[in-house]
Design a protein around this motif. Structure first.
Motif, PDB file in Angstrom:
ATOM      1  N   LYS A 146       0.866  -1.181   0.000  1.00  0.00           N
ATOM      2  CA  LYS A 146       0.000   0.000   0.000  1.00  0.00           C
ATOM      3  C   LYS A 146       0.911   1.242   0.000  1.00  0.00           C
ATOM      4  O   LYS A 146       2.049   1.172   0.488  1.00  0.00           O
ATOM      5  CB  LYS A 146      -0.838  -0.045   1.288  1.00  0.00           C
ATOM      6  N   SER A 147       0.444   2.387  -0.480  1.00  0.00           N
ATOM      7  CA  SER A 147       1.278   3.592  -0.400  1.00  0.00           C
ATOM      8  C   SER A 147       1.482   3.978   1.067  1.00  0.00           C
ATOM      9  O   SER A 147       0.521   4.061   1.837  1.00  0.00           O
ATOM     10  CB  SER A 147       0.633   4.750  -1.163  1.00  0.00           C
ATOM     11  N   ILE A 148       2.741   4.202   1.415  1.00  0.00           N
ATOM     12  CA  ILE A 148       3.133   4.402   2.820  1.00  0.00           C
ATOM     13  C   ILE A 148       3.510   5.868   3.042  1.00  0.00           C
ATOM     14  O   ILE A 148       4.287   6.450   2.277  1.00  0.00           O
ATOM     15  CB  ILE A 148       4.331   3.484   3.165  1.00  0.00           C
ATOM     16  N   LEU A 196      -4.843   7.123   0.574  1.00  0.00           N
ATOM     17  CA  LEU A 196      -3.551   6.923   1.244  1.00  0.00           C
ATOM     18  C   LEU A 196      -3.687   6.305   2.634  1.00  0.00           C
ATOM     19  O   LEU A 196      -2.704   6.262   3.373  1.00  0.00           O
ATOM     20  CB  LEU A 196      -2.831   8.272   1.374  1.00  0.00           C
ATOM     21  N   GLU A 197      -4.858   5.823   2.989  1.00  0.00           N
ATOM     22  CA  GLU A 197      -5.026   5.309   4.346  1.00  0.00           C
ATOM     23  C   GLU A 197      -4.073   4.121   4.587  1.00  0.00           C
ATOM     24  O   GLU A 197      -4.104   3.126   3.867  1.00  0.00           O
ATOM     25  CB  GLU A 197      -6.498   4.931   4.627  1.00  0.00           C
ATOM     26  N   THR A 238       3.599   8.863   8.929  1.00  0.00           N
ATOM     27  CA  THR A 238       2.826   8.331  10.065  1.00  0.00           C
ATOM     28  C   THR A 238       1.471   7.877   9.526  1.00  0.00           C
ATOM     29  O   THR A 238       1.157   8.130   8.357  1.00  0.00           O
ATOM     30  CB  THR A 238       2.620   9.416  11.141  1.00  0.00           C
ATOM     31  N   SER A 239       0.684   7.224  10.384  1.00  0.00           N
ATOM     32  CA  SER A 239      -0.570   6.648   9.883  1.00  0.00           C
ATOM     33  C   SER A 239      -1.442   7.741   9.271  1.00  0.00           C
ATOM     34  O   SER A 239      -1.494   8.875   9.767  1.00  0.00           O
ATOM     35  CB  SER A 239      -1.308   5.919  11.000  1.00  0.00           C
ATOM     36  N   PHE A 240      -2.084   7.403   8.179  1.00  0.00           N
ATOM     37  CA  PHE A 240      -2.831   8.383   7.391  1.00  0.00           C
ATOM     38  C   PHE A 240      -4.279   7.941   7.340  1.00  0.00           C
ATOM     39  O   PHE A 240      -4.581   6.821   6.929  1.00  0.00           O
ATOM     40  CB  PHE A 240      -2.241   8.440   5.978  1.00  0.00           C
ATOM     41  N   LEU A 241      -5.162   8.805   7.769  1.00  0.00           N
ATOM     42  CA  LEU A 241      -6.588   8.497   7.696  1.00  0.00           C
ATOM     43  C   LEU A 241      -7.175   9.294   6.544  1.00  0.00           C
ATOM     44  O   LEU A 241      -6.944  10.493   6.436  1.00  0.00           O
ATOM     45  CB  LEU A 241      -7.287   8.862   9.006  1.00  0.00           C
TER      46      LEU A 241
END
Ligand code: FMN
Length: 258
Positions: free
Chosen positions: A45-47, A61-62, A50-53
């Protein structure tokens, strides 16, 4: 000749089909299933740093953030197939920071997501040829793993300008869409022609059968990323596609099965 085990950016791929970024490739369990499957690589997944909501986004981009994938990548590498980390950010510095961290964790290739609307809003890579040149030059200089650029389905520059900008900056690989706009040649085909053999093209999307995959590979595309069919059918889709390609290619089927 169509190669089913291509070498891309000096990395040997055991099969020319793999998952597209984000298609069953966010969690550790999903990525391990990709690694165990007949897929020719594992694409994350695209990283983001930090965590992306990304509420409501289906292909956005989650993701749980870089630290999560730093833990998972060494485990995935045990299956011996190429590990492609898709990277996204809202600044060039974010792209570089994530890419370098994942390179140190063992990623073989860094896929730069220039496909996402958030990236367009913040980095706007295709606003002009000069800006695209600055963006890819900065990425190329600061990322030590081979860099692959994933294009959006439509680009507000000519594909010839885009291809020449990537070649000029020694970018070895580009992910292009297999679909065509207005009935013309596909993006992948247009970039292949413009690059005159100086870029490896990985075609993205529009493939759910071996016949479709073969037609695209015969154009000179080195490998194909499969999105929706993976989501719909699960990672078993790669065994089916390998079997179907083997039937088309006949003599090469023994090589495919090995
Ligand atoms: C559930 C899902 C999540 C996706 N997430 C990403 C992503 O994180 N990064 C990216 O570059 N593309 C992402 N995509 C787009 C795919 O990588 C691919 O470009 C697109 O699905 C076209 O391929 P297809 O025609 O085989 O579906 C996602 C697609 C799906 C279906």
């Amino acid at each position: 000749m169509t190669h089913m085990t291509p070498i891309i950016a000096n990395v040997r791929f055991p099969f020319s089909l793999m998952n597209a970024a984000g298609a069953l490739s966010t969690t550790r369990a999903e990525l391990l299933a990709q690694a165990r499957s007949e897929s020719g690589a594992v694409v994350t997944k695209s990283i983001t740093p930090t965590s992306f909501l990304d509420p409501g986004a289906q292909c956005g981009l989650e993701n749980p953030g870089t630290d999560y994938y730093v833990e998972v990548i060494p485990e995935l590498r045990q299956w011996g197939k190429p590990m492609i980390a898709s990277v996204a950010g809202l600044t060039i510095e974010e792209f570089v920071q994530v890419a370098q961290t994942l390179t140190q964790a063992g990623a073989d290739l860094i896929e730069i997501n220039l496909n996402d609307p958030h990236v367009h809003t913040h980095v706007n890579p295709f606003q002009s040829v000069e800006h695209l040149d600055e963006v890819v030059s900065a990425l190329r200089r600061q990322i030590s793993a081979p860099v692959a650029i994933k294009l959006p389905a439509t680009v507000p520059l000519t594909l010839s300008d885009v291809a020449h900008t990537l070649v000029r900056n020694d970018i070895p690989v580009v992910m292009c869409h297999n679909t065509s706009v207005n009935g013309g040649p596909s993006q992948a085909r247009a970039v292949l022609e413009a690059a005159e053999g100086k870029l490896d093209v990985i075609g993205v999307g529009g493939v759910s059968t071996g016949a479709q995959a073969l037609a695209i590979l015969q154009q000179g595309v080195k490998a194909i990323q499969v999105g929706s069919a993976v989501v719909k059918e699960g990672v078993g889709v790669f065994a089916r596609l390998k079997h179907e390609l083997g039937e088309f290619i006949g003599a090469d089927s023994a090589k495919l099965a090995s």
